[in-house]
Design a protein around this motif. Structure first.
Motif, PDB file in Angstrom:
ATOM      1  N   TRP A 193       6.172  13.594   1.765  1.00 33.16           N
ATOM      2  CA  TRP A 193       6.280  12.455   2.689  1.00 33.16           C
ATOM      3  C   TRP A 193       4.940  11.756   2.869  1.00 33.16           C
ATOM      4  O   TRP A 193       4.855  10.518   2.847  1.00 33.16           O
ATOM      5  N   LEU A 194       3.868  12.533   3.024  1.00 33.90           N
ATOM      6  CA  LEU A 194       2.542  11.946   3.227  1.00 33.90           C
ATOM      7  C   LEU A 194       2.073  11.193   1.994  1.00 33.90           C
ATOM      8  O   LEU A 194       1.497  10.100   2.102  1.00 33.90           O
ATOM      9  N   ARG A 195       2.309  11.756   0.810  1.00 30.87           N
ATOM     10  CA  ARG A 195       1.910  11.060  -0.414  1.00 30.87           C
ATOM     11  C   ARG A 195       2.631   9.717  -0.542  1.00 30.87           C
ATOM     12  O   ARG A 195       2.039   8.711  -0.968  1.00 30.87           O
ATOM     13  N   ARG A 196       3.873   9.685  -0.136  1.00 32.60           N
ATOM     14  CA  ARG A 196       4.613   8.423  -0.179  1.00 32.60           C
ATOM     15  C   ARG A 196       4.012   7.418   0.800  1.00 32.60           C
ATOM     16  O   ARG A 196       3.923   6.220   0.490  1.00 32.60           O
ATOM     17  N   ARG A 197       3.590   7.887   1.959  1.00 36.66           N
ATOM     18  CA  ARG A 197       2.925   7.002   2.925  1.00 36.66           C
ATOM     19  C   ARG A 197       1.631   6.423   2.339  1.00 36.66           C
ATOM     20  O   ARG A 197       1.335   5.240   2.502  1.00 36.66           O
ATOM     21  N   ILE A 198       0.880   7.268   1.641  1.00 40.34           N
ATOM     22  CA  ILE A 198      -0.376   6.806   1.044  1.00 40.34           C
ATOM     23  C   ILE A 198      -0.105   5.793  -0.070  1.00 40.34           C
ATOM     24  O   ILE A 198      -0.806   4.782  -0.209  1.00 40.34           O
ATOM     25  N   ARG A 199       0.938   6.036  -0.862  1.00 42.61           N
ATOM     26  CA  ARG A 199       1.257   5.101  -1.954  1.00 42.61           C
ATOM     27  C   ARG A 199       1.595   3.705  -1.431  1.00 42.61           C
ATOM     28  O   ARG A 199       1.208   2.703  -2.024  1.00 42.61           O
ATOM     29  N   GLN A 200       2.307   3.645  -0.318  1.00 42.76           N
ATOM     30  CA  GLN A 200       2.644   2.318   0.191  1.00 42.76           C
ATOM     31  C   GLN A 200       1.409   1.604   0.749  1.00 42.76           C
ATOM     32  O   GLN A 200       1.325   0.377   0.715  1.00 42.76           O
TER      33      GLN A 200
ATOM     34  N   THR B  85       5.082   6.468  -8.236  1.00 48.77           N
ATOM     35  CA  THR B  85       5.068   7.924  -8.444  1.00 48.77           C
ATOM     36  C   THR B  85       4.517   8.286  -9.819  1.00 48.77           C
ATOM     37  O   THR B  85       3.943   9.356 -10.007  1.00 48.77           O
ATOM     38  N   ARG B  86       4.667   7.370 -10.810  1.00 42.87           N
ATOM     39  CA  ARG B  86       4.147   7.643 -12.148  1.00 42.87           C
ATOM     40  C   ARG B  86       2.707   7.173 -12.329  1.00 42.87           C
ATOM     41  O   ARG B  86       2.046   7.549 -13.299  1.00 42.87           O
ATOM     42  N   SER B  87       2.236   6.330 -11.440  1.00 43.75           N
ATOM     43  CA  SER B  87       0.847   5.873 -11.530  1.00 43.75           C
ATOM     44  C   SER B  87      -0.043   6.620 -10.542  1.00 43.75           C
ATOM     45  O   SER B  87      -1.073   7.180 -10.913  1.00 43.75           O
ATOM     46  N   LEU B  88       0.380   6.633  -9.280  1.00 45.48           N
ATOM     47  CA  LEU B  88      -0.367   7.390  -8.266  1.00 45.48           C
ATOM     48  C   LEU B  88       0.253   8.782  -8.171  1.00 45.48           C
ATOM     49  O   LEU B  88       0.945   9.132  -7.214  1.00 45.48           O
ATOM     50  N   THR B  89       0.002   9.584  -9.185  1.00 48.46           N
ATOM     51  CA  THR B  89       0.580  10.932  -9.268  1.00 48.46           C
ATOM     52  C   THR B  89      -0.068  11.865  -8.242  1.00 48.46           C
ATOM     53  O   THR B  89      -1.090  11.538  -7.625  1.00 48.46           O
ATOM     54  N   ILE B  90       0.534  13.030  -8.101  1.00 51.61           N
ATOM     55  CA  ILE B  90      -0.029  14.042  -7.201  1.00 51.61           C
ATOM     56  C   ILE B  90      -1.459  14.377  -7.621  1.00 51.61           C
ATOM     57  O   ILE B  90      -2.371  14.464  -6.785  1.00 51.61           O
ATOM     58  N   ALA B  91      -1.675  14.534  -8.928  1.00 48.41           N
ATOM     59  CA  ALA B  91      -3.006  14.890  -9.427  1.00 48.41           C
ATOM     60  C   ALA B  91      -4.022  13.792  -9.073  1.00 48.41           C
ATOM     61  O   ALA B  91      -5.156  14.089  -8.685  1.00 48.41           O
ATOM     62  N   ARG B  92      -3.615  12.525  -9.218  1.00 48.51           N
ATOM     63  CA  ARG B  92      -4.549  11.436  -8.924  1.00 48.51           C
ATOM     64  C   ARG B  92      -4.860  11.367  -7.427  1.00 48.51           C
ATOM     65  O   ARG B  92      -6.001  11.114  -7.043  1.00 48.51           O
ATOM     66  N   LEU B  93      -3.853  11.559  -6.600  1.00 43.85           N
ATOM     67  CA  LEU B  93      -4.095  11.551  -5.155  1.00 43.85           C
ATOM     68  C   LEU B  93      -5.008  12.708  -4.757  1.00 43.85           C
ATOM     69  O   LEU B  93      -5.863  12.570  -3.874  1.00 43.85           O
ATOM     70  N   ASN B  94      -4.824  13.847  -5.417  1.00 48.62           N
ATOM     71  CA  ASN B  94      -5.733  14.972  -5.170  1.00 48.62           C
ATOM     72  C   ASN B  94      -7.153  14.631  -5.606  1.00 48.62           C
ATOM     73  O   ASN B  94      -8.132  14.973  -4.934  1.00 48.62           O
ATOM     74  N   ASP B  95      -7.276  13.938  -6.730  1.00 49.15           N
ATOM     75  CA  ASP B  95      -8.600  13.580  -7.257  1.00 49.15           C
ATOM     76  C   ASP B  95      -9.361  12.632  -6.332  1.00 49.15           C
ATOM     77  O   ASP B  95     -10.587  12.700  -6.238  1.00 49.15           O
ATOM     78  N   ILE B  96      -8.636  11.748  -5.652  1.00 45.53           N
ATOM     79  CA  ILE B  96      -9.335  10.825  -4.737  1.00 45.53           C
ATOM     80  C   ILE B  96      -9.615  11.470  -3.385  1.00 45.53           C
ATOM     81  O   ILE B  96     -10.229  10.853  -2.515  1.00 45.53           O
ATOM     82  N   GLY B  97      -9.145  12.719  -3.215  1.00 43.72           N
ATOM     83  CA  GLY B  97      -9.559  13.465  -2.032  1.00 43.72           C
ATOM     84  C   GLY B  97      -8.507  13.744  -0.998  1.00 43.72           C
ATOM     85  O   GLY B  97      -8.818  14.289   0.068  1.00 43.72           O
ATOM     86  N   LEU B  98      -7.233  13.393  -1.241  1.00 41.10           N
ATOM     87  CA  LEU B  98      -6.201  13.667  -0.244  1.00 41.10           C
ATOM     88  C   LEU B  98      -5.937  15.166  -0.157  1.00 41.10           C
ATOM     89  O   LEU B  98      -5.633  15.816  -1.158  1.00 41.10           O
ATOM     90  N   VAL B  99      -6.053  15.710   1.025  1.00 43.64           N
ATOM     91  CA  VAL B  99      -5.829  17.139   1.247  1.00 43.64           C
ATOM     92  C   VAL B  99      -4.330  17.410   1.329  1.00 43.64           C
ATOM     93  O   VAL B  99      -3.574  16.645   1.931  1.00 43.64           O
ATOM     94  N   SER B 100      -3.906  18.502   0.739  1.00 39.76           N
ATOM     95  CA  SER B 100      -2.508  18.929   0.786  1.00 39.76           C
ATOM     96  C   SER B 100      -2.296  19.867   1.968  1.00 39.76           C
ATOM     97  O   SER B 100      -3.074  20.800   2.175  1.00 39.76           O
ATOM     98  N   LEU B 101      -1.223  19.630   2.733  1.00 36.28           N
ATOM     99  CA  LEU B 101      -0.894  20.540   3.829  1.00 36.28           C
ATOM    100  C   LEU B 101      -0.573  21.925   3.299  1.00 36.28           C
ATOM    101  O   LEU B 101      -1.010  22.936   3.859  1.00 36.28           O
TER     102      LEU B 101
END
Length: 447
Positions: free
Chosen positions: A368-375, A421-437
């Motif tokens: 849910w949070l990753r989707r919020r960040i993508r928007q 979802t195919r461009s801002l992947t989980i790996a890319r969001l992790n790389d820019i520093g988003l912490v996973s719960l």
């Protein structure tokens, strides 16, 4: 007294005195409170706790210089009984479950005085408190309270009495409270000073209001006084052989049958209202099953024969509300700053909620949070050309990027669809520093 001066230290409270519930001599107790060691410890604690200024505007940064210059005259006022605590500044804050809570902010000088009293009185009262009392006590925590509740449920005590005290900190009867303090303290100077602190009044909108009852939340002494007040209830529950948990005014009693639970709720209500002169909130106090019971932001669930801890519905809702605030598209800040704020919140939140055995919940929240960040990214890209170039930069083929950049889907829908979802992947969001719960939960559980 200047902090650099040396004074003789007085004898500490002896364990034997505590065990026998003996009272303490006037001279010894008063001098312990205002000893150099105790005062410097109190000064450091007030400075470390920070907090807003009281009605005089003095901050915690101002306290040490004031202490060096003005403590001798303040000590003289204390010794001759002429020290007058200032009214507390009324602050109203929203409660997590709705409504508001009143906080009373004392001046920093009054916080120093209260902290000094607290440190000595804690050594006297705390060893006599119930083992089932967990709130605002040394080496006690909310996690211990939840684990105790979990153990009772595992022992098949699966009916829970949730007792809600109506505006507890606002309703404490001063005479009833002082009578309980006086059971262990016979020092008239200490008792008189505590009474003055309780009756100092409240400053609201520039008008002083009397404080005929209550011990305002926000003062150092208030949690100890609350525990002293409710210790009679603890002892009554112990005498009756009940299994219970109390964290300040959060009270849960665990029994084996619904009929017993209803009977216990009635008897607890009688003790609270008749003996302690407090009020039970009949609308919020209830009998419920362990699967529906909640305590300090946690609930319980069952897997085969095991009792596990979950996040309460209310705590999950508050988490999502805060993350919504931090991921608002209208918040015009850099992504780096936004992520720092999100990560700080997640780490501090998870330091408390790591106790929950709900890894699936954290994975769902991550999604849910990753989707919020993508928007947010989609909003920041704004134009068709910016969207196209960013999608290409993130590895999308130019023809697809051109097509997707023209999408007329609303922000939430586009955030969950293939372009992002195919461009801002989980790996890319992790790389820019988003912490996973989930990753934070895993790491803090392992620590």
């Amino acid at each position: 007294m200047n902090p650099s001066e040396t004074t003789a230290e007085h004898a500490k409270v002896q364990p034997a005195q505590l065990e026998l519930g003996m009272q303490f001599s006037t001279d010894d107790l008063w001098q312990q409170i205002w000893s150099q060691r105790n005062l410097l410890k109190a000064l450091k604690r007030v400075e470390r706790n920070k907090g807003a200024p009281g009605i005089d505007g003095m901050t915690t940064d101002d306290l040490r210089p004031w202490f060096i210059s003005h403590w001798p005259e303040t000590k003289a006022l204390l010794d001759n009984g002429h020290y007058k605590p200032r009214p507390v500044r009324l602050v109203t804050i929203p409660k997590p479950g709705g409504g508001t809570r009143n906080l009373g902010v004392p001046t920093v000088v009054d916080r120093l005085v209260q902290q000094a009293i607290l440190q000595v009185l804690t050594r006297i009262f705390d060893p006599t408190f119930s083992a089932s009392s967990f709130g605002f006590r040394p080496k006690r925590s909310a996690h211990q309270a939840v684990k105790a509740a979990q153990s009772y449920i595992e022992d098949d005590y699966r009916w829970v009495i949730e007792v809600d005290l109506d505006k507890f900190f606002d309703r404490v009867h001063h005479d009833v409270l002082m009578a309980r303090v006086a059971r262990k303290i016979n020092d008239k100077q200490v008792l008189k000073l505590i009474g003055r602190i309780l009756r100092a009044g409240i400053m609201a909108d520039g008008i002083k209001q009397p404080s005929a009852e209550g011990t305002p939340q926000g003062s150092p002494l208030s949690p100890l006084l609350a525990n002293i007040m409710l210790d009679d209830l603890d002892k009554e529950l112990e005498t009756r052989g009940h299994r219970f948990v109390r964290y300040a005014d959060d009270i849960r009693v665990f029994v084996k049958t619904k009929r017993a639970a209803e009977r216990v709720l009635d008897s607890v209500t009688d003790v609270v209202e008749q003996r302690l002169k407090l009020k039970v909130n009949k609308q919020k106090s209830k009998v419920t099953t362990a699967a529906k019971a909640e305590l300090l932001g946690f609930g319980f669930w069952f897997r085969k024969e095991k009792v596990l801890v979950r996040i309460s519905i209310g705590a999950k809702h508050r988490l999502k509300m805060r993350l919504r605030d931090l991921t608002k598209r209208s918040w015009s800040v850099s992504m780096a700053y936004r992520l720092r704020r999100i990560n700080l919140f997640i780490r501090s939140w998870m330091a408390y909620f790591k106790l929950a055995d709900t890894n699936r919940v954290f994975k769902d929240l991550d999604e849910w949070l990753r989707r919020r960040i993508r928007q947010v990214f989609w909003k920041q890209w704004k134009t068709h050309s910016a969207k196209r170039s960013n999608l290409i930069r993130l590895g999308i083929k130019p023809d697809q990027a051109s097509q997707w950049a023209c999408s007329v889907k609303r922000y939430w829908r586009i955030a969950g669809s293939a372009p992002l979802t195919r461009s801002l992947t989980i790996a890319r969001l992790n790389d820019i520093g988003l912490v996973s719960l989930f990753d934070t939960w895993t790491a803090q559980r392992a620590a």
